[in-house]
Each structure stands twice: as structure tokens, then as C-alpha cells.
Design a protein around this motif. Structure first.
Motif, PDB file in Angstrom:
ATOM      1  N   ASP A 153      -3.223  -2.801  -2.179  1.00 39.27           N
ATOM      2  CA  ASP A 153      -3.130  -1.776  -3.220  1.00 39.27           C
ATOM      3  C   ASP A 153      -1.717  -1.209  -3.286  1.00 39.27           C
ATOM      4  N   LEU A 154      -1.415  -0.559  -4.398  1.00 37.53           N
ATOM      5  CA  LEU A 154      -0.136   0.129  -4.567  1.00 37.53           C
ATOM      6  C   LEU A 154      -0.408   1.489  -5.201  1.00 37.53           C
ATOM      7  N   PRO A 155      -0.744   2.493  -4.372  1.00 41.02           N
ATOM      8  CA  PRO A 155      -1.093   3.828  -4.880  1.00 41.02           C
ATOM      9  C   PRO A 155       0.145   4.645  -5.219  1.00 41.02           C
ATOM     10  N   SER A 156       0.843   4.205  -6.242  1.00 42.68           N
ATOM     11  CA  SER A 156       2.105   4.819  -6.651  1.00 42.68           C
ATOM     12  C   SER A 156       1.950   5.423  -8.037  1.00 42.68           C
ATOM     13  N   SER A 157       3.060   5.822  -8.631  1.00 43.40           N
ATOM     14  CA  SER A 157       3.088   6.298 -10.015  1.00 43.40           C
ATOM     15  C   SER A 157       4.240   5.606 -10.727  1.00 43.40           C
ATOM     16  N   VAL A 158       4.338   5.839 -12.013  1.00 40.21           N
ATOM     17  CA  VAL A 158       5.446   5.235 -12.763  1.00 40.21           C
ATOM     18  C   VAL A 158       6.743   6.006 -12.574  1.00 40.21           C
ATOM     19  N   ALA A 159       6.701   7.148 -11.884  1.00 38.36           N
ATOM     20  CA  ALA A 159       7.883   8.019 -11.786  1.00 38.36           C
ATOM     21  C   ALA A 159       9.143   7.309 -11.286  1.00 38.36           C
ATOM     22  N   SER A 210       0.812  -1.209   0.000  1.00 43.09           N
ATOM     23  CA  SER A 210       0.000   0.000   0.000  1.00 43.09           C
ATOM     24  C   SER A 210       0.856   1.275   0.000  1.00 43.09           C
ATOM     25  N   HIS A 211       0.444   2.293   0.777  1.00 44.14           N
ATOM     26  CA  HIS A 211       1.139   3.579   0.796  1.00 44.14           C
ATOM     27  C   HIS A 211       2.596   3.424   1.225  1.00 44.14           C
ATOM     28  N   THR A 212       2.843   2.480   2.134  1.00 37.73           N
ATOM     29  CA  THR A 212       4.215   2.294   2.613  1.00 37.73           C
ATOM     30  C   THR A 212       5.137   1.904   1.473  1.00 37.73           C
ATOM     31  N   LEU A 213       4.735   0.931   0.678  1.00 37.41           N
ATOM     32  CA  LEU A 213       5.557   0.523  -0.457  1.00 37.41           C
ATOM     33  C   LEU A 213       5.684   1.658  -1.465  1.00 37.41           C
ATOM     34  N   ALA A 214       4.618   2.392  -1.689  1.00 38.58           N
ATOM     35  CA  ALA A 214       4.679   3.525  -2.614  1.00 38.58           C
ATOM     36  C   ALA A 214       5.710   4.546  -2.156  1.00 38.58           C
ATOM     37  N   ASN A 215       5.745   4.854  -0.862  1.00 39.10           N
ATOM     38  CA  ASN A 215       6.729   5.787  -0.331  1.00 39.10           C
ATOM     39  C   ASN A 215       8.146   5.247  -0.430  1.00 39.10           C
ATOM     40  N   VAL A 216       8.308   3.964  -0.119  1.00 40.10           N
ATOM     41  CA  VAL A 216       9.639   3.353  -0.215  1.00 40.10           C
ATOM     42  C   VAL A 216      10.157   3.457  -1.644  1.00 40.10           C
ATOM     43  N   LEU A 217       9.312   3.163  -2.624  1.00 35.67           N
ATOM     44  CA  LEU A 217       9.717   3.255  -4.025  1.00 35.67           C
ATOM     45  C   LEU A 217      10.084   4.691  -4.399  1.00 35.67           C
ATOM     46  N   SER A 218       9.298   5.658  -3.930  1.00 37.17           N
ATOM     47  CA  SER A 218       9.537   7.059  -4.303  1.00 37.17           C
ATOM     48  C   SER A 218      10.837   7.603  -3.719  1.00 37.17           C
ATOM     49  N   MET A 219      11.342   6.957  -2.668  1.00 40.64           N
ATOM     50  CA  MET A 219      12.561   7.414  -2.000  1.00 40.64           C
ATOM     51  C   MET A 219      13.767   6.533  -2.299  1.00 40.64           C
ATOM     52  N   THR A 220      13.609   5.583  -3.242  1.00 37.37           N
ATOM     53  CA  THR A 220      14.712   4.702  -3.618  1.00 37.37           C
ATOM     54  C   THR A 220      15.602   5.411  -4.638  1.00 37.37           C
ATOM     55  N   SER A 221      16.892   5.292  -4.454  1.00 33.82           N
ATOM     56  CA  SER A 221      17.841   6.017  -5.298  1.00 33.82           C
ATOM     57  C   SER A 221      17.947   5.404  -6.688  1.00 33.82           C
ATOM     58  N   TYR A 222      18.601   6.118  -7.574  1.00 34.61           N
ATOM     59  CA  TYR A 222      18.686   5.739  -8.982  1.00 34.61           C
ATOM     60  C   TYR A 222      19.245   4.318  -9.126  1.00 34.61           C
ATOM     61  N   GLY A 223      18.527   3.497  -9.896  1.00 30.37           N
ATOM     62  CA  GLY A 223      18.981   2.134 -10.158  1.00 30.37           C
ATOM     63  C   GLY A 223      18.765   1.177  -9.007  1.00 30.37           C
ATOM     64  N   GLY A 224      18.061   1.621  -7.985  1.00 31.61           N
ATOM     65  CA  GLY A 224      17.838   0.768  -6.824  1.00 31.61           C
ATOM     66  C   GLY A 224      16.720  -0.239  -7.039  1.00 31.61           C
ATOM     67  N   ALA A 225      16.433  -1.014  -5.994  1.00 33.30           N
ATOM     68  CA  ALA A 225      15.415  -2.056  -6.104  1.00 33.30           C
ATOM     69  C   ALA A 225      14.774  -2.311  -4.748  1.00 33.30           C
ATOM     70  N   VAL A 226      13.508  -2.676  -4.803  1.00 33.30           N
ATOM     71  CA  VAL A 226      12.756  -3.006  -3.594  1.00 33.30           C
ATOM     72  C   VAL A 226      12.129  -4.378  -3.772  1.00 33.30           C
ATOM     73  N   ALA A 227      12.357  -5.268  -2.804  1.00 34.75           N
ATOM     74  CA  ALA A 227      11.759  -6.595  -2.807  1.00 34.75           C
ATOM     75  C   ALA A 227      10.475  -6.542  -1.994  1.00 34.75           C
ATOM     76  N   ALA A 228       9.350  -6.859  -2.643  1.00 32.64           N
ATOM     77  CA  ALA A 228       8.043  -6.762  -1.993  1.00 32.64           C
ATOM     78  C   ALA A 228       7.492  -8.152  -1.722  1.00 32.64           C
ATOM     79  N   CYS A 229       7.083  -8.382  -0.461  1.00 36.17           N
ATOM     80  CA  CYS A 229       6.644  -9.731  -0.094  1.00 36.17           C
ATOM     81  C   CYS A 229       5.420  -9.758   0.814  1.00 36.17           C
TER      82      CYS A 229
END
Length: 331
Positions: A253-259, A227-246
Motif C-alpha cells: 500500500d501507499l497511504p500518502s496524499s497528492v501533496a 507503505s508508510h515508509t515510502l509515504a513519509n519519504v515522499l512527504s519529506m522530499t524537497s521541491y523538485g526531488g524524486a524517489v525511486a521505489a523498488c
């Protein structure tokens, strides 16, 4: 060895409400499978809590014995890989969801679902890890495959005081990562620092609506919240980084954007532990036997007996459990 054993059985009434009771069963009551195992240890995961409380449709056939993890000894086998006396571990494969699970003295399953218990682990050790720890290791391995090494920068772990989060913090810190532990239980700061967290982040900073892009704060992450937590984590991840979601403790839900994906090249790595192939499972358990500090494992675990399972299942859904709950089936 007793011919009967206790089992927790979840049934559904005509009005679709659930009932949970303890019953005496025998091996004749078990479902199909070519290996029968004496369950020596199990654990209470968040998914098990949802199954027993009925707060999510985890159980997909009734009646059912819940419990998605176990470790124990093979009693009989018609499978080529296993013989009587082998020590084995099971995680996932629909056990505790569509197939009778671990909250019983015996389990009959497909031999294809089992992996060897590492020689350096007891059944209780394996269940202190359980699906939560095995999933955490799958997340770490995915980050490594994506090139997220300690020298790339900090990594964030959400739901850090929970089962997946606690093991992830411990593994990542031992491997040399600077771990930022996000939790809603700031009273657990000392516990998380004891596991190796370098920084503690109040989950309130991540739980609200996310901006398309935030300040770059970490090279990668392990997210068990969604949800919002994952969206925030993604928005604050540095260039070329990665997030493992489990996980989905906050929501599916994932209320994020493609940015984050198209402007910073961030990757979202989906982690499935339930149907992971055998080779990946065996690699994960081998890594756990080497990369998880046993002293930290003891610190993040609480041991209960069979009679405590139902209460622990309710408590874990209410957020009242820290770390891992191990069930000693002989207690």
C-alpha cells in the motif's frame, strides 16, 4: 561433468501448503529454452525467501525450482548471441517464479534473458550484486536521469541494511552523494557507515502514518520498503526531488496524499528489474562494474554453499540477513 545435479524443488499440496525438498535432476527435467547454463553462483534475495517460505505468492506454477538470479557458463546454445563457454548473468524474466530457476546445478532459459558477465567480474562477484544490486543501480540511474545530482542535497535509502539498500548506499556514496541510511537495525550503524552512509536514521521515524507534507530533508531517495515508509519519504522530499521505489518490505500500500506531487513537484519513479529491456540491463551491469567498490562489495556479502540456501531463505524473510548472500554452487 556429472549427468545429474541437485535442485531445490518447491511443490504445493492439495491443501495448498508448500513443501520444499532437494532432488537429483537431469537436463531432461529442465523447462524449455535455447540456452543451457552451468550455474556457478546464485544468491538468496528477499523474493527467494518469500518463494521458499510461501509467505507471498511468488511462485505461480508448481512444482518449481526457485532462485531469480544466476551467473555461470553456457553449456549449449541454439541462440545467435551465445556460444558454449560464454560467461553470462541472468536476473528476473520470471525465472524462479514461473520458469525453473537458479537453485539447481543447471538452468535452461531463453537466450534473450541473458547478459554478458562483465569481464572484470567473477560469477561470485556478480551474485554478490545480484538482482538486489542491479535493482539498486537502476534506482540510481533513474535518480540521475531526473537530475538528482550530489549537489542537490542528501539522498535517503530505506531498508539500508538489506540487499538493495546496502548496494545503493555503497554506489551513491562512491558517486559523491550524502547518504542518509534508514534501518530498523541500529546495531548495523558501523556496517552502514563503512559502506559510505553519512547519517543513520532509525526506521521508526518513517514507519508510522505520514503527514501530507513534512520538513524537507532530502533531494531524493531509494525506497525498498513501501507503505508508510515510502509515504513519509515522499512527504519529506524537497521541491523538485524524486524517489525511486523498488520494494514492498513493509507493504504494497501507499497511504500518502497528492501533496508532495502537486505542492512540491516531487516525482515517484517506479523501478522494475524483472522485465527491464536489454539495453537498460546492459547499461546497469556496465555501471556496476565501474561504480561499485569491490572492497565494499566484499564487506556487504556472505558466501554460503548450496546446502545453506533453504535456511538463508527463511532467515532473510525474518529480517536476520545483513547485506547480500552469495551461493557458491561448487561449495
Amino acid at each position: 561433468m556429472s549427468e545429474t545435479f541437485r535442485a531445490i524443488l518447491v511443490s504445493r499440496n492439495d491443501d495448498k501448503t508448500q513443501t520444499v525438498r532437494v532432488e537429483e535432476m537431469s537436463e531432461a527435467d529442465l523447462m524449455e529454452g535455447d540456452v543451457t547454463v552451468a550455474v556457478e553462483a546464485t544468491t538468496v534475495n528477499y523474493k527467494d525467501g518469500l518463494a521458499i517460505t510461501g509467505k507471498a505468492p511468488v511462485i505461480r506454477r508448481f512444482p518449481l525450482i526457485p532462485g531469480i538470479d544466476f551467473a555461470g557458463t553456457v553449456l549449449s546454445s541454439g541462440h545467435a548471441r551465445w556460444k558454449e563457454g560464454d560467461k553470462v548473468v541472468l536476473n528476473g524474466w520470471g525465472v524462479g517464479e514461473t520458469h525453473y530457476g537458479a537453485f539447481a546445478g543447471r538452468a535452461r532459459v531463453s537466450g534473450d534473458w541473458l547478459v554478458p558477465l562483465p569481464e572484470t567480474m567473477s560469477p561470485l562477484d556478480a551474485m554478490a550484486i545480484g538482482t538486489a544490486g542491479y535493482t539498486a543501480m537502476l534506482c540510481v540511474m533513474a535518480l540521475e536521469r531526473h537530475g538528482i545530482s550530489p549537489d542537490r542535497g542528501p539522498v535517503v535509502v530505506t531498508g539500508a541494511a538489506g540487499g538493495v539498500g546496502s548496494v545503493a548506499v555503497s554506489i551513491l556514496s562512491r558517486l559523491g552523494y550524502h547518504v542518509v541510511a534508514s534501518t530498523g537495525r541500529t546495531s548495523e550503524a558501523d556496517y552502514l557507515k563503512g559502506l559510505g552512509a553519512a547519517d543513520i536514521l532509525d526506521r521508526a521515524e518513517l514507519s508510522g502514518p505520514a503527514r501530507p507534507l513534512g520538513k524537507e530533508r532530502w533531494a531524493g531517495g531509494v525506497d525498498a520498503v513501501g507503505s508508510h515508509t515510502l509515504a513519509n519519504v515522499l512527504s519529506m522530499t524537497s521541491y523538485g526531488g524524486a524517489v525511486a521505489a523498488c520494494g514492498l518490505a513493509q507493504g504494497m500500500d501507499l497511504p500518502s496524499s497528492v501533496a508532495p506531487f502537486i505542492l512540491r513537484g516531487v516525482s515517484l519513479l517506479g523501478i522494475d528489474s524483472v522485465m527491464a529491456p536489454l539495453a537498460l540491463r546492459e547499461e546497469a551491469w556496465h555501471r556496476l562494474s565501474e561504480d561499485l567498490d569491490r572492497n565494499k562489495l566484499a564487506a556487504l556479502s556472505t558466501t554460503i554453499g548450496f546446502d545453506g540456501i533453504i535456511e538463508a531463505a527463511r532467515a532473510i524473510v525474518d529480517g536476520g540477513i545483513r547485506g547480500r548472500v552469495v551461493v557458491d554452487m561448487s561449495a
